[in-house]
Design an enzyme around this catalytic site. Sequence first.
Site, mmCIF file in Angstrom:
data_model
loop_
_atom_site.group_PDB
_atom_site.id
_atom_site.type_symbol
_atom_site.label_atom_id
_atom_site.label_comp_id
_atom_site.label_asym_id
_atom_site.label_seq_id
_atom_site.Cartn_x
_atom_site.Cartn_y
_atom_site.Cartn_z
ATOM 1 N N CYS A 106 0.813 -1.223 0.000
ATOM 2 C CA CYS A 106 0.000 0.000 0.000
ATOM 3 C C CYS A 106 0.843 1.268 0.000
ATOM 4 O O CYS A 106 0.354 2.343 -0.330
ATOM 5 C CB CYS A 106 -0.941 0.003 1.198
ATOM 6 S SG CYS A 106 -2.001 -1.441 1.204
ATOM 7 N N HIS A 246 -3.639 6.868 2.675
ATOM 8 C CA HIS A 246 -3.976 5.564 2.098
ATOM 9 C C HIS A 246 -5.395 5.185 2.532
ATOM 10 O O HIS A 246 -5.789 5.414 3.675
ATOM 11 C CB HIS A 246 -2.971 4.519 2.587
ATOM 12 C CG HIS A 246 -3.348 3.122 2.192
ATOM 13 N ND1 HIS A 246 -3.661 2.781 0.896
ATOM 14 C CD2 HIS A 246 -3.477 1.986 2.933
ATOM 15 C CE1 HIS A 246 -3.959 1.493 0.850
ATOM 16 N NE2 HIS A 246 -3.864 0.993 2.074
ATOM 17 N N ASN A 276 -10.044 -0.333 -0.992
ATOM 18 C CA ASN A 276 -8.585 -0.294 -0.869
ATOM 19 C C ASN A 276 -7.975 -0.897 -2.141
ATOM 20 O O ASN A 276 -7.996 -2.115 -2.326
ATOM 21 C CB ASN A 276 -8.163 -1.093 0.367
ATOM 22 C CG ASN A 276 -6.661 -1.100 0.590
ATOM 23 O OD1 ASN A 276 -5.898 -0.632 -0.256
ATOM 24 N ND2 ASN A 276 -6.237 -1.646 1.715
HETATM 25 O O1 UT7 Z 1 -4.075 -1.745 3.251
HETATM 26 C C1 UT7 Z 1 -3.391 -2.760 3.885
HETATM 27 C C2 UT7 Z 1 -3.429 -2.572 5.319
HETATM 28 N N1 UT7 Z 1 -4.653 -3.129 5.835
HETATM 29 C C3 UT7 Z 1 -5.366 -2.461 6.715
HETATM 30 O O2 UT7 Z 1 -5.068 -1.354 7.062
HETATM 31 C C4 UT7 Z 1 -6.541 -3.204 7.355
HETATM 32 C C5 UT7 Z 1 -6.521 -2.991 8.850
HETATM 33 N N2 UT7 Z 1 -7.570 -3.733 9.537
HETATM 34 C C6 UT7 Z 1 -8.882 -3.428 9.435
HETATM 35 O O3 UT7 Z 1 -9.250 -2.567 8.672
HETATM 36 C C7 UT7 Z 1 -9.852 -4.154 10.308
HETATM 37 O O4 UT7 Z 1 -9.165 -4.866 11.311
HETATM 38 C C8 UT7 Z 1 -10.789 -5.134 9.544
HETATM 39 C C9 UT7 Z 1 -11.705 -4.342 8.650
HETATM 40 C C10 UT7 Z 1 -9.964 -6.116 8.731
HETATM 41 C C11 UT7 Z 1 -11.649 -5.916 10.536
HETATM 42 O O5 UT7 Z 1 -12.348 -5.016 11.384
HETATM 43 P P1 UT7 Z 1 -12.307 -5.196 12.983
HETATM 44 O O6 UT7 Z 1 -13.130 -4.125 13.530
HETATM 45 O O7 UT7 Z 1 -10.868 -5.251 13.383
HETATM 46 O O8 UT7 Z 1 -13.040 -6.572 13.171
HETATM 47 P P2 UT7 Z 1 -12.531 -7.904 13.885
HETATM 48 O O9 UT7 Z 1 -11.578 -8.635 13.006
HETATM 49 O O10 UT7 Z 1 -12.105 -7.597 15.291
HETATM 50 O O11 UT7 Z 1 -13.859 -8.711 13.971
HETATM 51 C C12 UT7 Z 1 -14.947 -8.287 14.817
HETATM 52 C C13 UT7 Z 1 -16.124 -9.217 14.575
HETATM 53 C C14 UT7 Z 1 -15.762 -10.701 14.632
HETATM 54 O O12 UT7 Z 1 -16.853 -11.392 15.177
HETATM 55 P P3 UT7 Z 1 -16.840 -11.862 16.711
HETATM 56 O O13 UT7 Z 1 -15.644 -12.733 16.840
HETATM 57 O O14 UT7 Z 1 -16.740 -10.607 17.504
HETATM 58 O O15 UT7 Z 1 -18.141 -12.577 16.845
HETATM 59 C C15 UT7 Z 1 -15.629 -11.068 13.171
HETATM 60 O O16 UT7 Z 1 -15.891 -12.425 12.949
HETATM 61 O O17 UT7 Z 1 -16.647 -8.970 13.262
HETATM 62 C C16 UT7 Z 1 -16.702 -10.216 12.545
HETATM 63 N N3 UT7 Z 1 -16.494 -9.938 11.147
HETATM 64 C C17 UT7 Z 1 -17.500 -9.635 10.309
HETATM 65 N N4 UT7 Z 1 -18.826 -9.562 10.491
HETATM 66 C C18 UT7 Z 1 -19.570 -9.251 9.435
HETATM 67 C C19 UT7 Z 1 -15.321 -9.882 10.472
HETATM 68 N N5 UT7 Z 1 -15.557 -9.567 9.186
HETATM 69 C C20 UT7 Z 1 -16.900 -9.421 9.062
HETATM 70 C C21 UT7 Z 1 -17.735 -9.093 7.975
HETATM 71 N N6 UT7 Z 1 -19.067 -9.014 8.208
HETATM 72 N N7 UT7 Z 1 -17.265 -8.832 6.740
#
Ligand code: UT7
Length: 326
Positions: A106, A246, A276
């Site tokens: 990125c 970004h 992204n």
């Molecule tokens: O450009 C390259 C660099 N990349 C980035 O900068 C990405 C950085 N990371 C992020 O943007 C975020 O961490 C994500 C968007 C990838 C994930 O968001 P989060 O708020 O960190 O969610 P999480 O992984 O902590 O998941 C929270 C909950 C989980 O459920 P439980 O375990 O709390 O029941 C996940 O299973 O959200 C669930 N979940 C979803 N639910 C509905 C994860 N993805 C989804 C989804 N739809 N698409």
Amino acid sequence: MGAYLPDYILDNFELSKMVDTSDEWIMSRIGIKTRHILKGEGLGTSYLGEHAVKDLLEKTNTDPLDIDLLICATVTPDMFFPSTANLISYKAGLKNAFGYDISAACSGFLFALVTASKFIETGAYKKIIVVGADKMSSIVDYEDRSTCPIFGDGAGAVLLEPNTEGLGLLDSELHSDGGGAQHLHMKAGGSAYPATIETVKNKWHHIYQEGQAVFKAAVSNMGDVSAAVMERNNLTIDDIDFLVPHQANMRIIDATAKRIGLPKDKCMVNIEKFGNTTAATLPLCLWDYESRLKKGDNLILATFGGGYTWGAGYLKWAYDGGDFSR
Ligand code: UT7
């Protein structure tokens, strides 16, 4: 600025039929509504880059034969070799240019822009094109709901030329930390794990991302490096016309703007439309906001991505963007 976005639009409704997700979750946790996806047998990142470069040449009325060098930032090259830069140059008719790719995920566009501006500053070359292009859909696992909503395909291109008015990339600070690889990588397809039936079965040819670890690193590093570049150049918030961050997650963009105390209207944002696009997010922002940019505007470019790689640049914009309105 030139750009290309493929026609096909993947929206949150269609995604919610592919994995267990919803528009509400994606909008509140990431901030993306739609992303463009390149369809078509055999079409790779060079196709995106070729069209962005042709757009740029046409807009700036530049002869392709006058281009000295093309640098392409990408993590989704058409092939390992030849470089995607060479394929783009061939397709766009840059017969006198040499080219190569930069792999910094990125942060690739900023890393490439810094490299290109040094060639201009030394007087080595007079016309350089920097392309940020990625076909992220080629490495996204559309069964992994935590990564598939994030990414889209696209390309942006910029033309660099010398000037004596103090315009252009005036300062930058770039960082890499290979220790971040464990949290964000694509394991197979390289020399460590060449493609086998096992690597395909294990889904090692897709993006692996530990979202929360990457999120935390992105928030602290993008904010800190932007603040460092501003401080070093004695820039206050009042001096900044736009932050160009970004586009990975709306919450990361907000946190970066907050870290440097920047109001929202000075922050370029198009993540909702394009998602992204990895190396293409910065040039797509500049292209999208081009008509609002004026000669002499002070921009801070800020990136964080796989590698880990991150950095910020202080760019003094070189022309009135309204003259090139689309
Ligand atoms: O450009 C390259 C660099 N990349 C980035 O900068 C990405 C950085 N990371 C992020 O943007 C975020 O961490 C994500 C968007 C990838 C994930 O968001 P989060 O708020 O960190 O969610 P999480 O992984 O902590 O998941 C929270 C909950 C989980 O459920 P439980 O375990 O709390 O029941 C996940 O299973 O959200 C669930 N979940 C979803 N639910 C509905 C994860 N993805 C989804 C989804 N739809 N698409």
